[in-house]
Design a protein around this motif. Structure first.
Motif, mmCIF file in Angstrom:
data_model
loop_
_atom_site.group_PDB
_atom_site.id
_atom_site.type_symbol
_atom_site.label_atom_id
_atom_site.label_comp_id
_atom_site.label_asym_id
_atom_site.label_seq_id
_atom_site.Cartn_x
_atom_site.Cartn_y
_atom_site.Cartn_z
ATOM 1 N N MET A 175 0.665 -1.396 0.096
ATOM 2 C CA MET A 175 0.099 0.108 0.036
ATOM 3 C C MET A 175 0.868 1.336 0.053
ATOM 4 S SD MET A 175 -3.504 -0.557 0.037
ATOM 5 C CE MET A 175 -4.070 0.834 0.869
ATOM 6 N N ASP A 176 1.929 1.224 0.850
ATOM 7 C CA ASP A 176 2.904 2.400 0.470
ATOM 8 C C ASP A 176 3.395 2.602 -0.717
ATOM 9 O OD1 ASP A 176 2.572 2.864 3.315
ATOM 10 O OD2 ASP A 176 4.428 1.489 3.849
ATOM 11 N N LYS A 177 3.335 1.913 -1.877
ATOM 12 C CA LYS A 177 3.690 2.152 -3.042
ATOM 13 C C LYS A 177 2.971 2.735 -3.783
ATOM 14 C CE LYS A 177 7.045 -1.739 -2.857
ATOM 15 N NZ LYS A 177 8.334 -0.885 -2.544
ATOM 16 N N LEU A 178 1.497 2.939 -3.242
ATOM 17 C CA LEU A 178 0.511 3.572 -4.136
ATOM 18 C C LEU A 178 0.624 4.987 -3.979
ATOM 19 C CD1 LEU A 178 -2.355 1.347 -3.025
ATOM 20 C CD2 LEU A 178 -0.863 1.006 -5.066
ATOM 21 N N SER A 179 0.065 5.734 -4.841
ATOM 22 C CA SER A 179 -0.133 7.156 -4.706
ATOM 23 C C SER A 179 -0.866 7.679 -3.475
ATOM 24 C CB SER A 179 -0.387 7.867 -5.892
ATOM 25 O OG SER A 179 -1.889 7.828 -6.314
ATOM 26 N N GLN A 199 -8.655 2.480 0.242
ATOM 27 C CA GLN A 199 -9.356 2.375 1.648
ATOM 28 C C GLN A 199 -11.044 2.947 1.453
ATOM 29 O OE1 GLN A 199 -6.713 5.433 3.372
ATOM 30 N NE2 GLN A 199 -5.326 3.850 4.074
ATOM 31 N N MET A 200 -11.528 3.825 0.686
ATOM 32 C CA MET A 200 -12.659 4.037 0.672
ATOM 33 C C MET A 200 -13.529 3.047 0.123
ATOM 34 S SD MET A 200 -12.450 7.986 -0.799
ATOM 35 C CE MET A 200 -14.047 8.601 -0.494
ATOM 36 N N LYS A 227 -9.573 4.455 -12.966
ATOM 37 C CA LYS A 227 -8.032 4.229 -13.434
ATOM 38 C C LYS A 227 -7.145 4.066 -12.289
ATOM 39 C CE LYS A 227 -8.501 7.026 -17.980
ATOM 40 N NZ LYS A 227 -8.318 8.268 -18.511
ATOM 41 N N ASN A 228 -7.281 4.896 -11.335
ATOM 42 C CA ASN A 228 -6.650 4.891 -10.161
ATOM 43 C C ASN A 228 -6.818 3.354 -9.285
ATOM 44 O OD1 ASN A 228 -4.650 7.078 -9.457
ATOM 45 N ND2 ASN A 228 -6.649 8.029 -10.155
ATOM 46 N N ALA A 231 -3.898 0.993 -8.686
ATOM 47 C CA ALA A 231 -3.452 0.378 -7.461
ATOM 48 C C ALA A 231 -3.447 -1.314 -7.524
ATOM 49 C CB ALA A 231 -4.379 0.913 -6.677
ATOM 50 N N TYR A 232 -4.472 -1.778 -8.156
ATOM 51 C CA TYR A 232 -4.551 -3.025 -8.328
ATOM 52 C C TYR A 232 -3.062 -3.809 -8.796
ATOM 53 C CZ TYR A 232 -5.421 -7.536 -10.639
ATOM 54 O OH TYR A 232 -5.902 -8.743 -11.136
ATOM 55 N N ASP A 233 -2.702 -3.190 -9.932
ATOM 56 C CA ASP A 233 -1.370 -3.570 -10.715
ATOM 57 C C ASP A 233 -0.271 -3.487 -9.722
ATOM 58 O OD1 ASP A 233 -2.764 -4.179 -12.760
ATOM 59 O OD2 ASP A 233 -2.597 -2.273 -14.064
#
Length: 179
Positions: A111-115, A123-124, A147-148, A152-154
């Motif tokens: 998760m830290d690798k996500l924007s 989280q939402m 798109k985000n 994030a999934y990728d």
């Protein structure tokens, strides 16, 4: 309807209908399936339509209704996937007890690798919010949400790909994020 007439309508409007559906649901495979369904429904009703009906407008109307039904169905699936994911994460079976802390550590690293936007959206999503609620709260479009979520999934999938146990436990989450 004559075959040539239907073929002409199909050739003229298929790409417009597909593009409309794709921009509505943001998934190429599903857009293709829905576009085919639109033309099947059109073909089934064509003989009973008045001659003055604008074929393209009628196709777009069917397409919009198909998209709405599809998204409603996806929302139900998303809610069920979320419940399944929560059950897996919070179950107290011995199978998960030994790796629970390790799994959350790896998930937090991923998760830290996500924007920041991607983290907020994930989280939402996990709290059960739909695209409209996320879009309104974050001030971004449905398309940006979608798109985000895919990005994030990728990113998470790429990070956890090497850990088979984590991947198996988190696969319902990936399914949820992907839709």
């Amino acid at each position: 309807m004559q075959e040539k007439e239907f073929e002409h309508i199909f050739k003229c409007y298929y790409s417009d209908i597909y593009n409309f559906i794709y921009h509505y649901i943001m998934d190429g495979d599903d857009a293709e399936d829905l576009a085919q369904d639109v033309f099947i429904r059109f073909f089934e009703k064509y003989k009973s339509l008045p001659e003055e009906v604008n074929s393209k407008q009628y196709l777009l109307s069917i397409a919009k209704n198909q998209c709405i039904s599809f998204l409603r169905h996806k929302n139900v699936i998303d809610r069920n996937n979320l419940k399944y994911f929560e059950t897996l994460l919070f179950s107290a079976t011995s199978e998960y007890d030994t790796t629970y802390d390790d799994l959350f550590l790896k998930l937090n690293i991923a998760m830290d690798k996500l924007s920041e936007l991607q983290k907020q959206i994930v989280q939402m999503k996990l709290t059960g919010k739909d695209y409209s609620e996320m879009s309104e709260e974050l001030g971004v479009t449905h398309s940006q949400i979608h798109k985000n979520i895919k990005k994030a999934y990728d990113k998470i999938r790429h990070y956890v790909r090497k850990n088979e146990t984590l991947m198996l436990i988190l696969s319902p989450l990936f399914s949820l994020l992907h839709h």
